[in-house]
Design an enzyme around this catalytic site. Structure first.
Site, PDB file in Angstrom:
ATOM      1  N   GLY A 221       0.821  -1.207   0.000  1.00  0.00           N
ATOM      2  CA  GLY A 221       0.000   0.000   0.000  1.00  0.00           C
ATOM      3  C   GLY A 221       0.852   1.253   0.000  1.00  0.00           C
TER       4      GLY A 221
ATOM      5  NE  ARG B  25      -1.371  -5.110  -2.052  1.00  0.00           N
ATOM      6  CZ  ARG B  25      -1.071  -4.732  -0.824  1.00  0.00           C
ATOM      7  NH1 ARG B  25       0.020  -5.181  -0.231  1.00  0.00           N
ATOM      8  NH2 ARG B  25      -1.855  -3.877  -0.178  1.00  0.00           N
TER       9      ARG B  25
ATOM     10  CG  ASP C 129       3.537  -7.000   7.335  1.00  0.00           C
ATOM     11  OD1 ASP C 129       3.068  -6.588   6.261  1.00  0.00           O
ATOM     12  OD2 ASP C 129       2.825  -7.429   8.267  1.00  0.00           O
TER      13      ASP C 129
ATOM     14  CB  THR D 277       2.897   0.730   6.304  1.00  0.00           C
ATOM     15  OG1 THR D 277       1.556   0.430   6.689  1.00  0.00           O
ATOM     16  CG2 THR D 277       3.811   0.487   7.487  1.00  0.00           C
TER      17      THR D 277
ATOM     18  CG  ASP E 227      -2.007  -0.032   8.594  1.00  0.00           C
ATOM     19  OD1 ASP E 227      -2.878   0.856   8.563  1.00  0.00           O
ATOM     20  OD2 ASP E 227      -2.052  -1.046   7.887  1.00  0.00           O
TER      21      ASP E 227
ATOM     22  CG  ASP F  32       1.396  -2.657  10.703  1.00  0.00           C
ATOM     23  OD1 ASP F  32       2.205  -2.007  10.007  1.00  0.00           O
ATOM     24  OD2 ASP F  32       0.577  -3.466  10.226  1.00  0.00           O
TER      25      ASP F  32
END
Length: 328
Positions: free
Chosen positions: A15, A76, A107, A130, A132, A134
Site C-alpha cells: 500500500g 502486488r 511487512d 505504511t 498503519d 505496525d
C-alpha cells in the site's frame, strides 16, 4: 566510503503511504552524494520480474518531496511469491548490473526481501513505509503521521455536523490488525469511544459508555473504529446494534477508506523519510544487508528484517485510559 556496490535499485511495494516519494528522493540523492548510480524499479516486485527499470538522478526527483503516493508506482506481485518469479527477478537485477536494492514498504515487502536475500544472498535494506505504523523496530513508519493528521481533520469536520443534528457517528479508519491510527486520532480528535483490535471493549461496555455520555449532557458523540475491531462483523452492524438500543440517537457511519493514504506528506514524514533513505544507502555501502532502518527515541537504528516482520510493535494502551478520562 569504499564499497563494491556501484548501482543501487529502489522500489516501493504494498500500500502506498505519504512520504514514499520523499524516501525515494533521499535514496537517489544519497546515491549521487556517494558516487553510486541509482535505478528506479517500477511497480515493486512485479517490476523486478518484468525488468521495468529506469535510471534516476537528483534532477529526476526534484519537486517530489511534497507529493503523496509514489512516482515508482506500487503493485502486488503473485509472481514474486514463486521460485520461478524470484529467479527471473534475480536475473534481471544481474543483467542490469544492480548490486543491491532498497525496499520501501511494510511487512509483506520485507518478507519478500528476506526470502530473496536468503535464496540469492542479494543485499537488501528495508525502509518502513505504511500508514498503519505496525512495524516492529521503529517508533514511526513513513506515512503514519500524515494519515493521523488527515483523520483528525476529517473527524473535526464530522463533529460539526454531528453536533448540529444530535447524531452519533461511527468513523471507521484503517488498521486491519493494528489500532495505532484509531487510538491516536481518537484521542487527538476527542472521540467519546475508540474501538481497536488490541482491546475488545464489548457491546455492553460500549453501550454503557455512550449512555453515560448522554446522561452527562452530550447531544452528540464520535466513536472511532479501527477496521480490524472485533466487536461486530463490521462497522455497519455495530451501528445498527447501537441504534436499536439507543433510539434517542440518529446513528451515522463514515468509512474514511483510502483518503487516509493520500495527500501531501507532513513535515514529520518528509524528515523521517529523508533520514531513513540516506541511512539505507549508507548501510548498503557499508556492507550491511537484510535489515530495516527505523527510528527509536529519535535515533536511526537497524532491525533484522525477520525480527521486524515477526515481532509486534506494541500499542500504547495508556492512551485508552487517557481517552476514558477525556470523554467524561
Amino acid at each position: 566510503m569504499e564499497s563494491k556496490i556501484k548501482r543501487i535499485g529502489v522500489l516501493t511495494s504494498g500500500g502506498d503511504a505519504p512520504g514514499m516519494n520523499a524516501a525515494i528522493r533521499a535514496v537517489v540523492r544519497a546515491c549521487s552524494y556517494y558516487n553510486v548510480e541509482c535505478v528506479g524499479i517500477y511497480r515493486g516486485y512485479q517490476g523486478l520480474i518484468d525488468g521495468d527499470f529506469v535510471a534516476l538522478t537528483p534532477r529526476n526527483v526534484s519537486n517530489i518531496i511534497n507529493l503523496g503516493g509514489t512516482i515508482l508506482k506500487s503493485a502486488r506481485s503473485e509472481g514474486f511469491r514463486t521460485v520461478e518469479g524470484r529467479a527471473k527477478a534475480h536475473k534481471n537485477l544481474i543483467d542490469a548490473n544492480i548490486d543491491a536494492v532498497v525496499l520501501i514498504g511494510g511487512d509483506g515487502t520485507f518478507t519478500g526481501g528476506m526470502v530473496f536475500n536468503q535464496e540469492y544472498n542479494f543485499p537488501c535494506i528495508g525502509i518502513p513505509g505504511t500508514i498503519d505504523n505496525d512495524i516492529f523496530g521503529t517508533n514511526y513508519t513513513i506515512g503514519y503521521d500524515t494519515a493521523l493528521n488527515t483523520v483528525v481533520d476529517v473527524i473535526d469536520k464530522i463533529r460539526d455536523t454531528a453536533s448540529s443534528h444530535n447524531r452519533l457517528f461511527f468513523v471507521e479508519v484503517m488498521g486491519r490488525d493494528a489500532g495505532f491510527i484509531a487510538l491516536n486520532a481518537g484521542v487527538g480528535a476527542g472521540a467519546e469511544e475508540i474501538l481497536i483490535p488490541e482491546e475488545d471493549l464489548g457491546l455492553d461496555r460500549l453501550l454503557e459508555s455512550l449512555k453515560r455520555s448522554k446522561r452527562s449532557g452530550k447531544s452528540s458523540s464520535i466513536v472511532v473504529v479501527s477496521e480490524g475491531d472485533k466487536i461486530g462483523k463490521n462497522v455497519f452492524e455495530l451501528a445498527n446494534y447501537v441504534e436499536n438500543n439507543m433510539p434517542q440517537y440518529e446513528v451515522r457511519v463514515s468509512v474514511l477508506g483510502h483518503m487516509q493514504r493520500g495527500g501531501s506528506p507532513s513535515c514529520f514524514d518528509r524528515v523521517l523519510a529523508s533520514r531513513l533513505g540516506v541511512k539505507a544507502v549508507e548501510l548498503l555501502l557499508d556492507g550491511q544487508t537484510n535489515v530495516m532502518v527505523g527510528v527509536v527515541d529519535n535515533k536511526v537504528v537497524t532491525t533484522d528484517l525477520e525480527k521486524a516482520i515477526k515481532e509486534n510493535h506494541e500499542i500504547n494502551m495508556e492512551l485508552l485510559r487517557v481517552s476514558d478520562i477525556m470523554s467524561i
